[in-house]
Design a protein around this motif. Sequence first.
Motif: not given
Length: 466
Positions: A284-289
């Motif tokens: 759920g990391s923001i960069l991954d999102i």
Amino acid sequence: MAALRDCKAWQDAGLVLSTTSNEACKLFDAVLTQYATWTNNESLGGIEGCLSKLKAADPNFTMGHVIANGLELIGTGRTVRLDKELDCAVRAMVALSKSQPLTVREKLHVSALDVFARGQLPKACDLWEQILQSHPTDLLALKFSHDTYFYLGYQRQMRDSVARVYPFWTRDVPLSSYVKGYYSFGLVETNLFDRAEKVAREALAINQTDAWSVHTIAHVNEMKAEVEKGLEFMKETEKNWKNSDMLACHNYWHWALYYIEKGEYEAALTIYDKHIAPPCLASGSILDIVDNSSMLYRLHLEGVKLGDRWKDLLGVTKKHTKDHILLFNDVHFLMSSLGAKDHKTTEELLTTLQELARAPHEDHQLSLAPCLGLPLCQAFVEFENGNCDKAVDLLYPIRYDLVQVGGSDAQRDVFSLLLIHAALNSKSKAKRNLARCLLNERDVMRPKSPMTERLIRKATAVHSMA
């Protein structure tokens, strides 16, 4: 990996840490090293494991609180406005700092995070710069400011902040080769592509596992539309960077972009399904999102059927609907709710952003919402509702200002592509002509781009039909 620094080693480096615990100093170094290299080192216990041990080693070590809270805030997945636990942690850090005889540098670190937590990102950068003027090898200040300049779209500041301290990062300073990588990224974002690649390759000659320097070269190849060169480079180097778990997903995103550029959508989706979606759904990391949303939206613009992928992604993004930490994040969360056709979540994101934008107080991002964030979000909504003319009317006037929502030129290209597709599909002859003009511009900037050539063919067909 170099030996982790104890109290005396930090003191000898001119970076005094106010604790008597050698263990706390070493764990601080372990966390900093993992953050700086984009890699959870399992032999050290990963970042979370090290932070837990750091807190136990000296619960009153202010810089331990600084690095723990800083990583939460810089991750942009939690906000003190909605997250009581984080708000309490930041308040406790500030209170602790006032109860101890800290160095000026340490006090500035606390102040920088305190203002960052309230959305005053430019002010936080000013405080980190104060630290760097007298302590040029303070890697935490350098990396926090580098990441924050990126969020602000302050491209020259991102480059020059590293340039000002660059001479001090000699080979004997721990992690100095990674600073080359940071500088190379500032160069690529200010269109100095050849210099960027040269510096990134210097970093990789010292340490081939430097995923951020690989990332710079991926950007160079993307911005020049040198697709085959890009594909070959990512394939050749994959074994070196795939274990940098905090950046690998993003490097795979760049790899998949080359396939989208070529029109090889199945190859792009294979990378997405294997290397981009799984880490996002797990962490759920923001960069991954952001990578997931952006990749799916680009494929959507190309007319690719995406099955349940949007709904899977919405399961991760939905809880961030009311965050409104960065406008850049907001528009990527919006892509997922639009893609999943979740009208309620889309409406909630827009209305809560509108409400906060009415009284932004000192929050830098919210102050930009009326003129940039909301028109950008609305343009996506209008396009998805088939109102292409309206999408163009919203997006075209702000296109040169969108750098202020942050992200890289490569990441913000999805906004340019939306504008082109909206103009191409417009009912207005003038707007269809605008699409052709925008494509000419793109063609000059990225010669021999297969995607541009495809879109020019489409524009010609639309024109002849009209």
